[in-house]
Structure formats: structure tokens, C-alpha cells
Design a protein around this motif. Sequence first.
Motif, PDB file in Angstrom:
ATOM      1  N   THR A 263       6.882  -9.678  47.425  1.00 27.08           N
ATOM      2  CA  THR A 263       5.717 -10.177  48.160  1.00 27.08           C
ATOM      3  C   THR A 263       6.167 -10.619  49.549  1.00 27.08           C
ATOM      4  O   THR A 263       6.523 -11.779  49.761  1.00 27.08           O
ATOM      5  CB  THR A 263       5.053 -11.343  47.397  1.00 27.08           C
ATOM      6  N   THR A 264       6.146  -9.687  50.485  1.00 30.07           N
ATOM      7  CA  THR A 264       6.671  -9.942  51.825  1.00 30.07           C
ATOM      8  C   THR A 264       5.912 -11.032  52.561  1.00 30.07           C
ATOM      9  O   THR A 264       6.451 -11.682  53.449  1.00 30.07           O
ATOM     10  CB  THR A 264       6.640  -8.652  52.670  1.00 30.07           C
ATOM     11  N   GLN A 265       4.641 -11.241  52.204  1.00 26.61           N
ATOM     12  CA  GLN A 265       3.853 -12.284  52.852  1.00 26.61           C
ATOM     13  C   GLN A 265       3.718 -13.539  51.982  1.00 26.61           C
ATOM     14  O   GLN A 265       2.906 -14.423  52.269  1.00 26.61           O
ATOM     15  CB  GLN A 265       2.459 -11.746  53.216  1.00 26.61           C
ATOM     16  N   GLY A 266       4.547 -13.620  50.941  1.00 28.95           N
ATOM     17  CA  GLY A 266       4.567 -14.822  50.121  1.00 28.95           C
ATOM     18  C   GLY A 266       3.351 -14.953  49.240  1.00 28.95           C
ATOM     19  O   GLY A 266       2.956 -14.037  48.540  1.00 28.95           O
ATOM     20  N   GLY A 267       2.756 -16.145  49.249  1.00 29.77           N
ATOM     21  CA  GLY A 267       1.588 -16.397  48.407  1.00 29.77           C
ATOM     22  C   GLY A 267       1.732 -17.706  47.657  1.00 29.77           C
ATOM     23  O   GLY A 267       2.550 -18.560  48.003  1.00 29.77           O
ATOM     24  N   THR A 268       0.945 -17.863  46.588  1.00 34.52           N
ATOM     25  CA  THR A 268       0.901 -19.141  45.879  1.00 34.52           C
ATOM     26  C   THR A 268       2.239 -19.512  45.246  1.00 34.52           C
ATOM     27  O   THR A 268       2.600 -20.686  45.194  1.00 34.52           O
ATOM     28  CB  THR A 268      -0.177 -19.092  44.784  1.00 34.52           C
ATOM     29  N   HIS A 269       2.994 -18.527  44.757  1.00 34.61           N
ATOM     30  CA  HIS A 269       4.288 -18.820  44.123  1.00 34.61           C
ATOM     31  C   HIS A 269       5.320 -19.289  45.137  1.00 34.61           C
ATOM     32  O   HIS A 269       6.103 -20.206  44.865  1.00 34.61           O
ATOM     33  CB  HIS A 269       4.793 -17.587  43.371  1.00 34.61           C
ATOM     34  N   GLN A 270       5.321 -18.665  46.325  1.00 35.85           N
ATOM     35  CA  GLN A 270       6.282 -19.062  47.354  1.00 35.85           C
ATOM     36  C   GLN A 270       5.959 -20.464  47.882  1.00 35.85           C
ATOM     37  O   GLN A 270       6.858 -21.280  48.083  1.00 35.85           O
ATOM     38  CB  GLN A 270       6.287 -18.053  48.499  1.00 35.85           C
ATOM     39  N   GLN A 271       4.677 -20.736  48.099  1.00 33.62           N
ATOM     40  CA  GLN A 271       4.283 -22.057  48.556  1.00 33.62           C
ATOM     41  C   GLN A 271       4.588 -23.116  47.495  1.00 33.62           C
ATOM     42  O   GLN A 271       5.025 -24.232  47.817  1.00 33.62           O
ATOM     43  CB  GLN A 271       2.788 -22.079  48.923  1.00 33.62           C
ATOM     44  N   ALA A 272       4.385 -22.763  46.232  1.00 41.54           N
ATOM     45  CA  ALA A 272       4.695 -23.692  45.142  1.00 41.54           C
ATOM     46  C   ALA A 272       6.187 -24.014  45.127  1.00 41.54           C
ATOM     47  O   ALA A 272       6.585 -25.176  44.921  1.00 41.54           O
ATOM     48  CB  ALA A 272       4.270 -23.090  43.801  1.00 41.54           C
ATOM     49  N   VAL A 306       3.743 -13.162  35.941  1.00 40.08           N
ATOM     50  CA  VAL A 306       2.387 -13.688  35.828  1.00 40.08           C
ATOM     51  C   VAL A 306       1.527 -12.705  35.056  1.00 40.08           C
ATOM     52  O   VAL A 306       1.625 -11.491  35.252  1.00 40.08           O
ATOM     53  CB  VAL A 306       1.780 -13.912  37.241  1.00 40.08           C
ATOM     54  N   GLN A 307       0.676 -13.226  34.174  1.00 41.00           N
ATOM     55  CA  GLN A 307      -0.255 -12.347  33.466  1.00 41.00           C
ATOM     56  C   GLN A 307      -1.426 -12.021  34.375  1.00 41.00           C
ATOM     57  O   GLN A 307      -2.022 -12.906  34.981  1.00 41.00           O
ATOM     58  CB  GLN A 307      -0.778 -13.047  32.202  1.00 41.00           C
ATOM     59  N   GLU A 308      -1.718 -10.744  34.505  1.00 39.21           N
ATOM     60  CA  GLU A 308      -2.831 -10.266  35.318  1.00 39.21           C
ATOM     61  C   GLU A 308      -2.826 -10.901  36.724  1.00 39.21           C
ATOM     62  O   GLU A 308      -3.734 -11.648  37.084  1.00 39.21           O
ATOM     63  CB  GLU A 308      -4.165 -10.526  34.603  1.00 39.21           C
ATOM     64  N   PRO A 309      -1.783 -10.606  37.508  1.00 34.00           N
ATOM     65  CA  PRO A 309      -1.686 -11.206  38.850  1.00 34.00           C
ATOM     66  C   PRO A 309      -2.828 -10.759  39.760  1.00 34.00           C
ATOM     67  O   PRO A 309      -3.309  -9.633  39.664  1.00 34.00           O
ATOM     68  CB  PRO A 309      -0.344 -10.677  39.370  1.00 34.00           C
ATOM     69  N   VAL A 310      -3.236 -11.668  40.626  1.00 36.40           N
ATOM     70  CA  VAL A 310      -4.261 -11.367  41.623  1.00 36.40           C
ATOM     71  C   VAL A 310      -3.589 -11.337  42.984  1.00 36.40           C
ATOM     72  O   VAL A 310      -3.037 -12.350  43.440  1.00 36.40           O
ATOM     73  CB  VAL A 310      -5.384 -12.425  41.617  1.00 36.40           C
ATOM     74  N   PHE A 311      -3.602 -10.172  43.637  1.00 33.43           N
ATOM     75  CA  PHE A 311      -3.028 -10.029  44.973  1.00 33.43           C
ATOM     76  C   PHE A 311      -4.149  -9.993  45.999  1.00 33.43           C
ATOM     77  O   PHE A 311      -5.298  -9.674  45.677  1.00 33.43           O
ATOM     78  CB  PHE A 311      -2.184  -8.754  45.070  1.00 33.43           C
ATOM     79  N   GLU A 312      -3.803 -10.305  47.236  1.00 30.70           N
ATOM     80  CA  GLU A 312      -4.835 -10.377  48.272  1.00 30.70           C
ATOM     81  C   GLU A 312      -5.172  -9.012  48.867  1.00 30.70           C
ATOM     82  O   GLU A 312      -6.054  -8.901  49.706  1.00 30.70           O
ATOM     83  CB  GLU A 312      -4.413 -11.371  49.362  1.00 30.70           C
ATOM     84  N   SER A 313      -4.430  -7.970  48.477  1.00 25.81           N
ATOM     85  CA  SER A 313      -4.765  -6.612  48.911  1.00 25.81           C
ATOM     86  C   SER A 313      -4.122  -5.634  47.948  1.00 25.81           C
ATOM     87  O   SER A 313      -3.241  -5.999  47.159  1.00 25.81           O
ATOM     88  CB  SER A 313      -4.269  -6.343  50.345  1.00 25.81           C
ATOM     89  N   GLN A 314      -4.536  -4.354  48.017  1.00 26.59           N
ATOM     90  CA  GLN A 314      -4.007  -3.329  47.115  1.00 26.59           C
ATOM     91  C   GLN A 314      -2.500  -3.151  47.296  1.00 26.59           C
ATOM     92  O   GLN A 314      -1.790  -2.791  46.363  1.00 26.59           O
ATOM     93  CB  GLN A 314      -4.739  -1.999  47.358  1.00 26.59           C
TER      94      GLN A 314
END
Length: 628
Positions: A263-272, A306-314
Motif C-alpha cells: 500500500t504505497t499510499q498507506g491507509g488505516t493500518h499505517q496510521q494505526a 484483513v478479512q474483506e479489505p476495503v481499498f480506496e481504489s481498484q
Amino acid sequence: MAEVKNMFEYNEESIRSLDWKEHIRLRPGMYIGKLGDGSAPDDGIYVLIKEVIDNCIDEYTMGHGKQVELTIEGKTVSVRDYGRGIPLGKVVDVVSKINTGAKYDSKAFQKSVGLNGVGTKAVNALSQYFKVTAFRDGKQKTAEFEKGELVNEHKEVKTSEANGTLVEFIPDDTVFRNFHYIHEYLDNQLWNYCYLNAGLVMNFNGKKYVSRNGLLDLLIRKTNADELRYPIIHLKGEDIEVALSHNNDYGEDIFSFVNGQYTTQGGTHQQAFREAYVKVVRDFFKKDYEASDIRTSIVAAVSVRVQEPVFESQTKTKLGSQTVYEGGPSMKNFVLDFLAKELDNFLHRNPAVADALKKRIEQNERERKELAGIKKLANERAKKANLHNKKLRDCRVHLNDEPPAKNKEEFEALKKNSTIFITEGDSASGSITKSRNVDSQAVFSLRGKPLNSFGLTKKVVYENEEFNLLQHALNIEDGLEGLRYNQVIIATDADVDGMHIRLLLMTFFLQFFPDLVKHEHVYILETPLFRVRNKQETIYCYDETEKKEAVKKLGGKPEITRFKGLGEISPEEFGKFIGQDMRKQLISINNEVAIHDVLDFYMGKNTPERQDKIIENLRTDLDLIAAE
């Protein structure tokens, strides 16, 4: 008189339904990000390969198949896994019917990287030739496609091949123009797969990739042992793995992954991770350190399942999931609980590491306080300058912008293409400014040669007005979280002065913002050196070889123009070189060499070693004539 139809009229005839392949081919950016020609690691041709391999990795994580083979011959890609193989009765459907796949059933693929059934369909639709063969329980079935259209569905036949799936494809060169594969980019991609799936064996054109120690191996490869302040801390738990240390760089360097996806742009896991790490360190030392003092110079990797991850784009570059699984803990609490136990235990058991970490934090604290006064004045000056900043011609969409409710996919594609050109002089910046895409391309104009910042402290970033304005334009003062442009492209003349400016800018980035380079955001713009034309055709050439081929193609005595600098290229022409077919060279770092040593050799004091290298690589006029 015939009635003139209003082409802007909105009625029933305006509504059109596209089938799956038409939609993918019409809006490829929604499915694979930017197209490109292969000169950048996130170009579409690499995403096509990733989409196919992701399916192989999902098989491996479910316990099926320990080996994946990737072969590239010319422009033909072949991927073979040894998983269960696609069920033979569904071979055609799985690669050509949207929303068809096994990953909607969480029992079959508990923690898959792809869940929406689009990946291989996009590869199929964007390939001039696509072939899939499933091997399953002594039988095989093959289907062949062209641009998503089924052209040949073979009958089931017996086979002695091991179970698994073979996918072969050739990207469509009408979509990916003049594309070529750079094997170094695939090398990094394959290593990441192995680091995240310890024990998985990958083979690429005969080269073997395997990792036994997961993220520990990743950080060993991404860092230089001489620059680490303490040995890498490696922690593993159920559905989470972390590796971290501190070095001598500025900023934060965090590699984050979800279900094997980088995830080059990070996300909830990186911020956590960033927040949890700060809390655990404060609690351990029982001191309320500034968060920036704790995280500055950190180099870390974090991977979650993560089960059924939700990404911000395809393209899955940023995680949006708030929980680890339905009804489970929040991402923040999941990471915090893990670090609060495992990292705290590690620091108690390893007092020498804890002491080294404390010293690094306190060093950051001292440096921050020393900078505080000048930083305040510089930022006030930068705010005033930003109101009338003639150096920056900004664009409308930035990497850190929040997407609107409507047209989210198109907006995400623009964000991914967000670019800032750093130019020298007014003439070059003027040409780029007039020909750029104002939605996604910005221009920052340098006054002349920037300062050689090698060996200087970060104080110079605030004392030097040009560096300070550039830092604010990029929005990287506090790390890459707020980076405004996905691509930072240095656009200078290809002469001695232009090369020197490139080196000075690279020194600035590597000295103070190395994670900008490590995370592959910095490029050199390639522009043509020659224009070869006759009355019928114009060809732009980037080197002597291309010039000779153009002269041969046009025949006779075509007009040849040598561009001495960017300012000589008209805005109309420049638009052709910074658009969809833009040529650019990624600046990458060899992790086996210390950044400080490289900068010291090229940008430090003149030494006998540097003089010897220059002499060894001198080319005389006779050499150049012989080369032609």
C-alpha cells in the motif's frame, strides 16, 4: 432545412450501456491506474502482471501451491502457479464475466487481496492476446481471447501437468504505447511478495526469489547496516508482522502492506502503526515525548491480514478498512494491542536497544528545539510568499486531496498522475506551463543553481528561501503523509549546467527527504535532443541512435534540429513530451550503498578517488567519432 441536432442535449438517447470489456477499455485508469510505457514502476503493464500474480498469492496463502513462475519474453508475459486451478467449467467466466469469482465466499479466500472479481478481467480486456489454462485433477481446459473477446474455447483434455493455472498475455500496444518492461521494477515487486509470504518460491526468467525471515529480510535489504542505530526489531503475531529500527536519515520511512499488497499510499493500518508506536514508546519510557521526535528517522515495515479489505481504489494503494474483520477490533486497537504487548516486552528484554532508541529520540528532540526559532520565521515568510508565489504554478488536483462523492474513480486517477515539474529558468518553465495539463501538472521554477546542501544540517532548508518554498510546495515538512504530488520530475537541460542542477536537487532530496526517493516519487524528465522532419512527417529523437533511424526512415535529406535547451522547444511541441507518452527516468537507490557515502563521493570535497574516476571515464572527440 434539416433540423440541427443539439449534441449537448440530455435525453434517453444520451444513456448508453457498455459491456464489461468496453468499459474497461474506455476507462482503463479506473482499473489499473495510469497507463504509461513501463518507465515507471506503477505503470499499467506492471499492474497487469500484479493482478495475475495476486491470484497466485491468494492460492498460496490458502495453503495451495508453494511456487509461482513468471516468464517475460519480449512483450509476452506468462504466469504459472501450482494452486488448485480454476474449476474447469468456469475458466471462461472467471476471466471474462465481471463480478464472477471465488473470492466473494470468505470460506474459500479468507484474507484475499482482491475481492471484487475485476483483476484478471481487466488484464484480459487490455491485452491484444490473452490465454488461460487451468490444470485440475488430471484434466486441463484452455480459453483464448483478443481484447476481451473469446476467440477459442478448447475442449477439456487429459494432462499430466500438476494442478494450477497458467495465464499468458500480451498487453495491447494501442493502449500501452511503445511499452517496455524494466526488470528491476519487477524485481522489487517479486521480492515484496516473498517478504510477505515467507517460504514462497518465485522464479522470474530463471532467477529464484525466496525469503525465510519475512519483513526482517525486507528491512535488511532496504537499509544499510552501518546507518542503523540499533539492530532491527522483528515482531510477529497472528495477522500482523512488524519490523523497525532507526537510522540517521530525516523523516519517516514506513513500508506498509495488506494481505500481501504493498500500500504505497498507506491507509488505516499505517496510521494505526504510527499512533500506536508513539503511545507504546511514551508508556515504556514514562515520558511524554513529541510524536515527531519518536518517529523521525524511523525505518519500518508493517503487514496486516484483513478479512474483506476495503481499498480506496481498484489499484489498492491505500487501505480504508476500519476493522480487521467484521465484528472484530478496530484497526487502531488491533495494532496498539499487539505493539503494547510485543514491543514493550522486547524493549524490557533488550535494554541496550531501548537505550539506543532513547538516545535517538533525545537527539531528535535537541535538533527540533534548535530549529524552532528559525523554522517559525521561515514558515511565516513562506506563508506570505505562497500568497504571491511566482515560483509555483499549481494544478487543481493533488495527491493528498480528498475525493468528491461523484466521479471518484476519475479523481483517483488524476491524483495518481499528480505531477510537479521542477524547472530551471523562466523560458523552460514558461513552455511547460503553457503546455501542461492544469488538472494534474504543476510547475516550480528555480532561479538558478540551488545550493549544494551536502554536509549541512536541516537548518539550511529553512534559511534558504528557495528550498523552503519547494518544501512547502511539496508539503513534506512533516513526512510523506501530506505529499501533494505523486511524481516529482526534475526538468533541466541535458547540458553540463542542467546535469549539475539535477545533482544539486538530488543532494537536497537525499540529504533531507530520502523517503521521497526511496518511495519512488522522484524522476528525471527526458526530452528529445533532435527533431527530424520533412514535409510529410516529424520525428522527435532522444539520442543519436534514434536520430539515425529517423533519417533512414524519412530518406533524402530531412531537416535536423538539435535542441540545446528546454527553452528552445515551443509550448506546442512540449505538450507532446509531457503527456500520456512522457518519457522519464526513475531515481532509485541501491540499498547496498550508504547514501552518505554516495553524496560524499559526488558532492563532497574533491578527492583523489573522484579525480581518478573522472579521468577513467573521460571520452575524447575521437572516442565519440568512433562510437558513431
